[in-house]
Every structure is written in structure tokens, then in C-alpha cells.
Design an enzyme around this catalytic site. Structure first.
Site, PDB file in Angstrom:
ATOM      1  N   HIS A   1       0.841  -1.191   0.000  1.00 23.95           N
ATOM      2  CA  HIS A   1       0.000   0.000   0.000  1.00 23.95           C
ATOM      3  C   HIS A   1       0.876   1.241   0.000  1.00 23.95           C
ATOM      4  CE1 HIS A   1       1.149  -0.558   4.195  1.00 23.95           C
ATOM      5  NE2 HIS A   1       1.060   0.765   4.284  1.00 23.95           N
TER       6      HIS A   1
ATOM      7  N   HIS B   1       5.463   6.409  -0.759  1.00 24.03           N
ATOM      8  CA  HIS B   1       6.260   5.207  -1.011  1.00 24.03           C
ATOM      9  C   HIS B   1       5.448   3.965  -0.710  1.00 24.03           C
ATOM     10  CE1 HIS B   1       6.640   5.794   3.331  1.00 24.03           C
ATOM     11  NE2 HIS B   1       6.833   4.481   3.401  1.00 24.03           N
TER      12      HIS B   1
HETATM   13  P1  ATP Z   1       5.111  -2.537  12.384  1.00 22.57           P
HETATM   14  O1  ATP Z   1       5.358  -1.087  12.745  1.00 22.57           O
HETATM   15  O2  ATP Z   1       4.325  -3.263  13.395  1.00 22.57           O
HETATM   16  O3  ATP Z   1       6.329  -3.256  11.958  1.00 22.57           O
HETATM   17  P2  ATP Z   1       3.829  -1.425  10.045  1.00 22.57           P
HETATM   18  O4  ATP Z   1       4.907  -0.404   9.999  1.00 22.57           O
HETATM   19  O5  ATP Z   1       3.439  -2.096   8.779  1.00 22.57           O
HETATM   20  O6  ATP Z   1       4.168  -2.569  11.074  1.00 22.57           O
HETATM   21  P3  ATP Z   1       2.314   0.652  11.218  1.00 22.57           P
HETATM   22  O7  ATP Z   1       3.504   1.069  12.023  1.00 22.57           O
HETATM   23  O8  ATP Z   1       0.973   0.626  11.862  1.00 22.57           O
HETATM   24  O9  ATP Z   1       2.521  -0.792  10.633  1.00 22.57           O
HETATM   25  O10 ATP Z   1       2.276   1.590   9.953  1.00 22.57           O
HETATM   26  C1  ATP Z   1       1.207   1.567   9.051  1.00 22.57           C
HETATM   27  C2  ATP Z   1       1.626   2.325   7.795  1.00 22.57           C
HETATM   28  O11 ATP Z   1       1.935   3.677   8.131  1.00 22.57           O
HETATM   29  C3  ATP Z   1       2.884   1.783   7.142  1.00 22.57           C
HETATM   30  O12 ATP Z   1       2.788   2.025   5.755  1.00 22.57           O
HETATM   31  C4  ATP Z   1       3.973   2.626   7.738  1.00 22.57           C
HETATM   32  O13 ATP Z   1       5.075   2.729   6.865  1.00 22.57           O
HETATM   33  C5  ATP Z   1       3.288   3.968   7.863  1.00 22.57           C
HETATM   34  N1  ATP Z   1       3.845   4.731   8.990  1.00 22.57           N
HETATM   35  C6  ATP Z   1       4.113   4.283  10.219  1.00 22.57           C
HETATM   36  N2  ATP Z   1       4.583   5.247  11.019  1.00 22.57           N
HETATM   37  C7  ATP Z   1       4.623   6.366  10.270  1.00 22.57           C
HETATM   38  C8  ATP Z   1       5.014   7.720  10.500  1.00 22.57           C
HETATM   39  N3  ATP Z   1       5.472   8.122  11.683  1.00 22.57           N
HETATM   40  N4  ATP Z   1       4.925   8.578   9.476  1.00 22.57           N
HETATM   41  C9  ATP Z   1       4.466   8.198   8.289  1.00 22.57           C
HETATM   42  N5  ATP Z   1       4.080   6.947   7.986  1.00 22.57           N
HETATM   43  C10 ATP Z   1       4.154   6.042   8.961  1.00 22.57           C
END
Ligand code: ATP
Ligand code: MG
EC number: 3.1.4.58
Length: 175
Positions: A42, A124
Site C-alpha cells: 500500500h 512510497h
Molecule cells: P510494524 O510497525 O508493526 O512493523 P507497520 O509499519 O506495517 O508494522 P504501522 O507502524 O501501523 O505498521 O504503519 C502503518 C503504515 O503507516 C505503514 O505504511 C507505515 O510505513 C506507515 N507509517 C508508520 N509510522 C509512520 C510515521 N510516523 N509517518 C508516516 N508513515 C508512517
């Protein structure tokens, strides 16, 4: 207070996701790391982080009434977030209409008391995590055209061994 971790994203169609999975496979021998499952690929439009469940319900109820201005982008480029050890695919430059969609989202979200992060929007699609080589492979595959007309609201649930995504709402496609 009970919370749920939310984000808004563009979700690729199955054929687009399959093409992006090919990008991940092509990069893996060069970068190492862990490949993301095809059905989870995504592009995050707005990461909300943990929000109160009451607010989460409000957002889920309001999202189907929202419209995302349709647009298109060329995914043409491999990039790396070295500190996070992520290899991603994305547009070379952020398209103006995608930036506008992002900014419009946060204006709307401000009405719910949510504030945009200070960092610039860097569109991205994460392909590999825990990469060992932080130089992106060259060249990238043939650019692919991604047309979008809606966003989805996703709950990210922490499980042992990673996160699971659950789509809780989607915006109304343009008539
Ligand atoms: P995990 O953190 O448990 O390894 P994940 O990164 O897939 O898993 P989330 O951290 O919930 O899950 O993130 C969901 C989405 O949001 C992902 O696409 C992640 O790259 C993005 N994301 C997470 N934190 C941020 C942030 N601080 N700023 C922008 N995008 C973010
Ligand atoms: Mg994360």
C-alpha cells in the site's frame, strides 16, 4: 483509554499489487531483507497513529462521505530509508495532485483534532524490510502507472511477529 492505530492509504488493485511484488522480488537478491506480502502492499497517505476508539468510529463513519480527487502517478523508482532499513518503490517526485490530496486529507483531519506530522510527505510503497544493503538496485523495472480514485482507512493491529491490517472504511469514488 483504548486506542486503535489508524492510517489512510491508497490500496493497489490486485494486478498492480502483483507487479509491485515483482519489484520486491527483483530487489531482494541485491538488498536482502524480508519481503512484504503482496496483499499488504500500500501507499500511506496519512499515518494517524493511535487514536481513541470513539474517534476511530467517527472517522470510519465519515470516510465513506469523503471524496479523494482522482489522480495518477508513475511508480518509477526504488528508494531506501536507510535508518529504518526499508526498500520502497514510489514516484521519483511527489506529484502535485497527490501532495494536494495529502494536504486536503490533513485539513479534513484537523476538524477531528488531528495534526499532520512535521515531516514532509514522501509517498512510497514499502517492499522490503530489514534490508542489509541500503543502496537501491539499479535500474528499476518498467515504470507502472497507478490510477487512484479512493482511499481506505486501515486499522493496524499488532500481533506477535508483525502487524495485521484491517480495512475499516473507504472513501466514495468520484461519480
Ligand atoms: P510494524 O510497525 O508493526 O512493523 P507497520 O509499519 O506495517 O508494522 P504501522 O507502524 O501501523 O505498521 O504503519 C502503518 C503504515 O503507516 C505503514 O505504511 C507505515 O510505513 C506507515 N507509517 C508508520 N509510522 C509512520 C510515521 N510516523 N509517518 C508516516 N508513515 C508512517
Ligand atoms: Mg511501523
Amino acid at each position: 483509554m483504548s486506542t486503535v492505530r489508524l492510517f489512510f492509504a491508497l490500496w493497489p488493485s490486485p494486478p498492480l499489487a502483483a507487479t509491485l511484488a515483482g519489484w520486491a522480488e527483483q530487489a531482494r537478491p541485491h538488498c536482502g531483507g524480508r519481503i512484504m506480502r503482496t496483499e499488504t502492499l500500500h501507499l500511506t497517505l496519512a499515518f494517524l497513529g493511535p487514536v481513541d476508539t470513539m474517534l476511530a468510529d467517527e472517522l470510519a463513519a465519515a470516510t465513506p462521505e469523503q471524496r479523494l480527487t482522482p489522480g495518477a502517478m508513475d511508480v518509477a523508482h526504488y528508494g531506501v530509508f536507510a535508518r529504518q532499513r526499508i526498500l520502497w518503490a514510489g514516484p521519483r517526485e511527489t506529484p502535485a495532485e497527490l501532495q494536494a490530496a495529502h494536504d486536503g486529507m490533513w485539513q479534513w483531519l484537523a476538524g477531528f483534532g488531528l495534526a499532520a506530522p512535521p515531516q514532509p510527505f514522501r509517498p512510497h510503497i514499502t517492499l522490503l524490510r530489514n534490508i542489509e544493503n541500503t543502496h537501491p538496485p539499479e535500474p528499476a523495472p518498467e515504470p507502472l502507472a497507478w490510477r487512484y480514485d479512493r482511499m481506505v482507512l486501515v486499522a493496524s493491529e499488532s500481533l506477535t511477529g508483525g502487524s495485521r491490517y484491517r480495512v475499516v472504511a473507504q472513501s466514495r469514488p468520484q461519480a
